[in-house]
Motif scaffolding. Structure first.
Motif, PDB file in Angstrom:
ATOM      1  N   LEU A 205       0.832  -1.210   0.000  1.00  0.00           N
ATOM      2  CA  LEU A 205       0.000   0.000   0.000  1.00  0.00           C
ATOM      3  C   LEU A 205       0.862   1.253   0.000  1.00  0.00           C
ATOM      4  O   LEU A 205       0.575   2.228  -0.716  1.00  0.00           O
ATOM      5  CB  LEU A 205      -0.929  -0.008   1.221  1.00  0.00           C
ATOM      6  CG  LEU A 205      -1.834   1.216   1.372  1.00  0.00           C
ATOM      7  CD1 LEU A 205      -2.747   1.372   0.169  1.00  0.00           C
ATOM      8  CD2 LEU A 205      -2.655   1.116   2.663  1.00  0.00           C
ATOM      9  N   ALA A 206       1.937   1.242   0.790  1.00  0.00           N
ATOM     10  CA  ALA A 206       2.831   2.404   0.840  1.00  0.00           C
ATOM     11  C   ALA A 206       3.462   2.675  -0.518  1.00  0.00           C
ATOM     12  O   ALA A 206       3.527   3.822  -0.981  1.00  0.00           O
ATOM     13  CB  ALA A 206       3.920   2.180   1.888  1.00  0.00           C
ATOM     14  N   LEU A 207       3.923   1.613  -1.203  1.00  0.00           N
ATOM     15  CA  LEU A 207       4.527   1.777  -2.524  1.00  0.00           C
ATOM     16  C   LEU A 207       3.517   2.317  -3.530  1.00  0.00           C
ATOM     17  O   LEU A 207       3.841   3.181  -4.355  1.00  0.00           O
ATOM     18  CB  LEU A 207       5.084   0.443  -3.008  1.00  0.00           C
ATOM     19  CG  LEU A 207       6.577   0.191  -2.754  1.00  0.00           C
ATOM     20  CD1 LEU A 207       6.953  -1.194  -3.243  1.00  0.00           C
ATOM     21  CD2 LEU A 207       7.447   1.242  -3.433  1.00  0.00           C
ATOM     22  N   LEU A 208       2.297   1.820  -3.467  1.00  0.00           N
ATOM     23  CA  LEU A 208       1.252   2.312  -4.361  1.00  0.00           C
ATOM     24  C   LEU A 208       0.973   3.792  -4.118  1.00  0.00           C
ATOM     25  O   LEU A 208       0.799   4.572  -5.065  1.00  0.00           O
ATOM     26  CB  LEU A 208      -0.030   1.491  -4.182  1.00  0.00           C
ATOM     27  CG  LEU A 208       0.010   0.053  -4.705  1.00  0.00           C
ATOM     28  CD1 LEU A 208      -1.229  -0.717  -4.252  1.00  0.00           C
ATOM     29  CD2 LEU A 208       0.101   0.038  -6.225  1.00  0.00           C
ATOM     30  N   LEU A 209       0.939   4.189  -2.855  1.00  0.00           N
ATOM     31  CA  LEU A 209       0.680   5.589  -2.516  1.00  0.00           C
ATOM     32  C   LEU A 209       1.837   6.487  -2.941  1.00  0.00           C
ATOM     33  O   LEU A 209       1.616   7.606  -3.433  1.00  0.00           O
ATOM     34  CB  LEU A 209       0.418   5.721  -1.013  1.00  0.00           C
ATOM     35  CG  LEU A 209      -0.888   5.106  -0.505  1.00  0.00           C
ATOM     36  CD1 LEU A 209      -0.983   5.215   1.010  1.00  0.00           C
ATOM     37  CD2 LEU A 209      -2.093   5.792  -1.152  1.00  0.00           C
ATOM     38  N   TRP A 210       3.082   6.023  -2.755  1.00  0.00           N
ATOM     39  CA  TRP A 210       4.230   6.808  -3.213  1.00  0.00           C
ATOM     40  C   TRP A 210       4.176   7.016  -4.721  1.00  0.00           C
ATOM     41  O   TRP A 210       4.406   8.126  -5.226  1.00  0.00           O
ATOM     42  CB  TRP A 210       5.534   6.097  -2.830  1.00  0.00           C
ATOM     43  CG  TRP A 210       5.978   6.262  -1.411  1.00  0.00           C
ATOM     44  CD1 TRP A 210       5.973   5.302  -0.439  1.00  0.00           C
ATOM     45  CD2 TRP A 210       6.512   7.439  -0.798  1.00  0.00           C
ATOM     46  NE1 TRP A 210       6.461   5.805   0.742  1.00  0.00           N
ATOM     47  CE2 TRP A 210       6.803   7.122   0.554  1.00  0.00           C
ATOM     48  CE3 TRP A 210       6.759   8.724  -1.247  1.00  0.00           C
ATOM     49  CZ2 TRP A 210       7.329   8.048   1.450  1.00  0.00           C
ATOM     50  CZ3 TRP A 210       7.298   9.659  -0.359  1.00  0.00           C
ATOM     51  CH2 TRP A 210       7.576   9.315   0.968  1.00  0.00           C
ATOM     52  N   SER A 211       3.882   5.964  -5.444  1.00  0.00           N
ATOM     53  CA  SER A 211       3.802   6.058  -6.899  1.00  0.00           C
ATOM     54  C   SER A 211       2.682   6.987  -7.335  1.00  0.00           C
ATOM     55  O   SER A 211       2.862   7.844  -8.219  1.00  0.00           O
ATOM     56  CB  SER A 211       3.580   4.666  -7.510  1.00  0.00           C
ATOM     57  OG  SER A 211       4.582   3.764  -7.131  1.00  0.00           O
ATOM     58  N   ALA A 212       1.514   6.825  -6.707  1.00  0.00           N
ATOM     59  CA  ALA A 212       0.364   7.665  -7.061  1.00  0.00           C
ATOM     60  C   ALA A 212       0.637   9.127  -6.749  1.00  0.00           C
ATOM     61  O   ALA A 212       0.302  10.021  -7.552  1.00  0.00           O
ATOM     62  CB  ALA A 212      -0.880   7.181  -6.306  1.00  0.00           C
ATOM     63  N   ALA A 213       1.250   9.402  -5.602  1.00  0.00           N
ATOM     64  CA  ALA A 213       1.531  10.779  -5.221  1.00  0.00           C
ATOM     65  C   ALA A 213       2.483  11.451  -6.200  1.00  0.00           C
ATOM     66  O   ALA A 213       2.303  12.616  -6.584  1.00  0.00           O
ATOM     67  CB  ALA A 213       2.115  10.818  -3.807  1.00  0.00           C
ATOM     68  N   THR A 214       3.502  10.712  -6.634  1.00  0.00           N
ATOM     69  CA  THR A 214       4.463  11.274  -7.592  1.00  0.00           C
ATOM     70  C   THR A 214       3.794  11.568  -8.926  1.00  0.00           C
ATOM     71  O   THR A 214       4.009  12.636  -9.524  1.00  0.00           O
ATOM     72  CB  THR A 214       5.634  10.302  -7.809  1.00  0.00           C
ATOM     73  OG1 THR A 214       6.167   9.915  -6.545  1.00  0.00           O
ATOM     74  CG2 THR A 214       6.736  10.958  -8.623  1.00  0.00           C
ATOM     75  N   LEU A 215       2.971  10.643  -9.403  1.00  0.00           N
ATOM     76  CA  LEU A 215       2.293  10.846 -10.680  1.00  0.00           C
ATOM     77  C   LEU A 215       1.255  11.964 -10.602  1.00  0.00           C
ATOM     78  O   LEU A 215       1.093  12.741 -11.555  1.00  0.00           O
ATOM     79  CB  LEU A 215       1.623   9.545 -11.127  1.00  0.00           C
ATOM     80  CG  LEU A 215       2.557   8.433 -11.596  1.00  0.00           C
ATOM     81  CD1 LEU A 215       1.767   7.164 -11.871  1.00  0.00           C
ATOM     82  CD2 LEU A 215       3.329   8.857 -12.836  1.00  0.00           C
ATOM     83  N   ILE A 216       0.555  12.060  -9.488  1.00  0.00           N
ATOM     84  CA  ILE A 216      -0.448  13.126  -9.336  1.00  0.00           C
ATOM     85  C   ILE A 216       0.232  14.488  -9.311  1.00  0.00           C
ATOM     86  O   ILE A 216      -0.249  15.457  -9.923  1.00  0.00           O
ATOM     87  CB  ILE A 216      -1.283  12.896  -8.059  1.00  0.00           C
ATOM     88  CG1 ILE A 216      -2.194  11.685  -8.249  1.00  0.00           C
ATOM     89  CG2 ILE A 216      -2.107  14.129  -7.720  1.00  0.00           C
ATOM     90  CD1 ILE A 216      -2.912  11.250  -6.996  1.00  0.00           C
ATOM     91  N   ALA A 217       1.366  14.591  -8.623  1.00  0.00           N
ATOM     92  CA  ALA A 217       2.111  15.861  -8.609  1.00  0.00           C
ATOM     93  C   ALA A 217       2.591  16.217 -10.012  1.00  0.00           C
ATOM     94  O   ALA A 217       2.515  17.383 -10.442  1.00  0.00           O
ATOM     95  CB  ALA A 217       3.298  15.754  -7.654  1.00  0.00           C
ATOM     96  N   ALA A 218       3.071  15.215 -10.747  1.00  0.00           N
ATOM     97  CA  ALA A 218       3.513  15.456 -12.122  1.00  0.00           C
ATOM     98  C   ALA A 218       2.343  15.878 -13.002  1.00  0.00           C
ATOM     99  O   ALA A 218       2.475  16.766 -13.859  1.00  0.00           O
ATOM    100  CB  ALA A 218       4.178  14.205 -12.681  1.00  0.00           C
ATOM    101  N   ALA A 219       1.177  15.262 -12.799  1.00  0.00           N
ATOM    102  CA  ALA A 219      -0.006  15.609 -13.587  1.00  0.00           C
ATOM    103  C   ALA A 219      -0.462  17.042 -13.310  1.00  0.00           C
ATOM    104  O   ALA A 219      -0.851  17.769 -14.237  1.00  0.00           O
ATOM    105  CB  ALA A 219      -1.138  14.628 -13.273  1.00  0.00           C
ATOM    106  N   ALA A 220      -0.404  17.442 -12.047  1.00  0.00           N
ATOM    107  CA  ALA A 220      -0.817  18.809 -11.699  1.00  0.00           C
ATOM    108  C   ALA A 220       0.073  19.843 -12.377  1.00  0.00           C
ATOM    109  O   ALA A 220      -0.414  20.858 -12.898  1.00  0.00           O
ATOM    110  CB  ALA A 220      -0.786  18.982 -10.177  1.00  0.00           C
ATOM    111  N   LEU A 221       1.376  19.607 -12.400  1.00  0.00           N
ATOM    112  CA  LEU A 221       2.290  20.554 -13.048  1.00  0.00           C
ATOM    113  C   LEU A 221       2.181  20.482 -14.570  1.00  0.00           C
ATOM    114  O   LEU A 221       2.370  21.484 -15.255  1.00  0.00           O
ATOM    115  CB  LEU A 221       3.723  20.275 -12.607  1.00  0.00           C
ATOM    116  CG  LEU A 221       4.050  20.640 -11.162  1.00  0.00           C
ATOM    117  CD1 LEU A 221       5.509  20.334 -10.846  1.00  0.00           C
ATOM    118  CD2 LEU A 221       3.779  22.120 -10.899  1.00  0.00           C
ATOM    119  N   LEU A 222       1.874  19.308 -15.097  1.00  0.00           N
ATOM    120  CA  LEU A 222       1.738  19.171 -16.544  1.00  0.00           C
ATOM    121  C   LEU A 222       0.589  20.021 -17.067  1.00  0.00           C
ATOM    122  O   LEU A 222       0.669  20.588 -18.164  1.00  0.00           O
ATOM    123  CB  LEU A 222       1.507  17.698 -16.906  1.00  0.00           C
ATOM    124  CG  LEU A 222       1.352  17.367 -18.395  1.00  0.00           C
ATOM    125  CD1 LEU A 222       2.618  17.744 -19.152  1.00  0.00           C
ATOM    126  CD2 LEU A 222       1.031  15.892 -18.579  1.00  0.00           C
TER     127      LEU A 222
END
Length: 269
Positions: free
Chosen positions: A247-264
């Motif tokens: 679960l922690a790995l999934l959340l880390w991955s999701a958080a990184t992608l969501i931050a990248a999506a927001a800046l994109l």
């Protein structure tokens, strides 16, 4: 005067060139598979895992003092090196397009932008997971040919072994997905590599020097520590449970992608 009626070609054109999720996925898959560097990097990752696994199997002796090491961890010790390769590939998939300028063409073809990022993440994750799962299974079976008469003898049907072998591939995939997100977030290959090494690999070791129980507990759920738990057939001491680590790995991955999506969505290409 007569009114011109639209031809079939004219009316069909918007549908023919409409951007759809399937077409964006196909485009990203075409990019990944046609780059020689993609298969060189993936091949290097697989070769390193297999080579180290065979060395561990060939050189292992029951009286060598490693009998307490988890069998899957011992055999798949080369995953650390293989993960470095897939991490670099993940960064190249996103930040590499900014370096080459190809991202402008990608975002021009897909003006909504976010489908490009999601497609990159999906295609990359599926490819890395498939390659690393196949490599992990092959390495384990091959190494056991040399370990069958030692105290590290095991089979895929033993309790926890198949789960750990699959978890090893899943952990590598999610760590690489974090790297892909960092590449999209920073838009720089050297910057993303530095951020991954510093933030994901080095920072937990530095924080581990602090004499606080809360910090020690939190470190168990950092990406590299969580990935290590997934690749072990037996529970590791002072480590997170397998479910919590995943679960922690999934959340880390999701958080990184969501931050990248927001800046994109906010920044120009």
């Amino acid at each position: 005067m007569t009114t011109a009626t639209p031809t079939a070609t004219t009316t069909g054109a918007p549908h023919r060139y409409r951007v759809t999720p399937a077409r964006v996925l196909r485009s990203e898959w075409h990019k990944l598979r046609t780059l020689r560097s993609s298969w060189i990097t993936l091949g290097s990752a697989a070769a390193l895992v297999l080579a180290v696994g065979l060395v561990m199997g060939i050189t292992y002796t029951s009286d060598g003092g490693d009998s307490d090491v988890d069998t899957v961890i011992l055999v798949l010790y080369g995953t650390t090196l293989g993960t470095l390769c897939t991490v670099v590939l993940g960064i190249l998939v996103t930040a590499g397009e900014y370096s080459s300028g190809m991202i402008r063409a990608s975002l021009t073809a897909v003006p909504r932008r976010l489908p490009v990022l999601w497609a990159k993440a999906a295609v990359f994750s599926a490819t890395v997971l498939g390659v690393m799962l196949t490599t992990s299974l092959l390495t384990f079976v091959a190494a056991q040919l040399f370990l069958h008469d030692t105290d590290q003898a095991a089979s895929l049907t033993d309790p926890g072994v198949l789960r750990a072998v699959a978890g090893n591939a899943v952990g590598t995939t999610l760590l690489s997905l974090i790297a892909l997100g960092l590449g999209a977030l920073l838009r720089s290959v050297p910057g993303a590599i530095g951020a991954f090494i510093g933030g994901v690999m080095v920072l937990p070791e530095v924080l581990g020097m602090l004499p606080y129980d809360a910090v020690e507990t939190a470190i168990r759920y950092f990406p590299t520590q969580a990935a290590g738990v997934l690749g072990s057939a037996t529970p590791l001491p002072d480590a997170a449970p397998a479910g919590g680590a995943l679960l922690a790995l999934l959340l880390w991955s999701a958080a990184t992608l969501i931050a990248a999506a927001a800046l994109l969505r906010r920044r120009d290409a």
